[in-house]
Design a protein around this motif. Structure first.
Motif: not given
Length: 205
Positions: A133-149, A152-164
């Protein structure tokens, strides 16, 4: 920016899951030679150059569906095609404030992306999936809470998967020429975190 660099360097010293590198290192470390990266058809152009210069390829899917929202179905079709050919899969999405469209995925859209990834990881247990997930421009759109929401979707991912997560301090501080960023591993297991650190420490020396 100098102070921020010092702070980030100290965090890196204490952490196994954060390194001062970027999307290039994800492409280099989590795809085999000749493999294809999957991303949207609206992209930052150098992604393709990075792939081609390092023996990888870039496969894209239409970013938007008929409702002009994120094309989850097209993403899943692209992933399934690559899963039949490759042992390692790398999906790269640039949001919020996608370059060049400015589009920001909603939490609901990211929920659907996470659900597809979990489903495919279960269907293909012998494959390794990496979600970058490339969030390079995260501070250029919406509020802090909106852009970081979306996180919250990325949790309990399988063991054969990695999130960067790729982050760019130089963009957040409007000093793009400094080219300072980091890549964070959201590992589900210590083994995954150790693999990430070993790969990144070697390739970013």
């Amino acid at each position: 920016l100098f102070l921020a660099l010092l702070i980030l360097s100290f965090i890196f010293y204490l952490s196994d899951n954060l390194l001062l590198v970027g999307a290039f290192h994800a492409i280099w470390n989590f795809l085999d030679n000749g493999d294809s990266l999957l991303t949207t058809d609206w992209i930052w152009g150098p992604y393709r150059n990075i792939c081609e210069e390092h023996g990888r390829f870039l496969k894209d899917f239409p970013m938007f569906n008929d409702q002009d929202t994120f094309n989850v179905e097209g993403m899943e079709a692209g992933l399934r095609e690559l899963l039949e050919k490759q042992k390692q899969i790398l999906l790269l999405l640039n949001t919020p404030a996608n370059n060049p469209t400015g589009y920001s995925m909603t939490k609901e859209e990211m929920d659907k992306v996470a659900a597809v990834l979990k489903k495919l990881a279960a269907e293909y247990p012998d494959r390794r999936l990496t979600f970058c997930l490339d969030v390079s421009y995260i501070d250029f759109d919406g509020s802090f809470e909106e852009t970081r929401s979306i996180f919250d979707s990325i949790h309990d991912m399988p063991e054969n998967m990695m999130t960067l997560v790729v982050f760019s301090m130089s963009k957040s501080y409007t000093m793009c020429g400094m080219r300072c960023g980091a890549i964070v591993c959201l590992a589900e297991t210590k083994e995954a975190a150790d693999l990430f650190k070993a790969a990144m420490s070697y390739s970013s020396r």
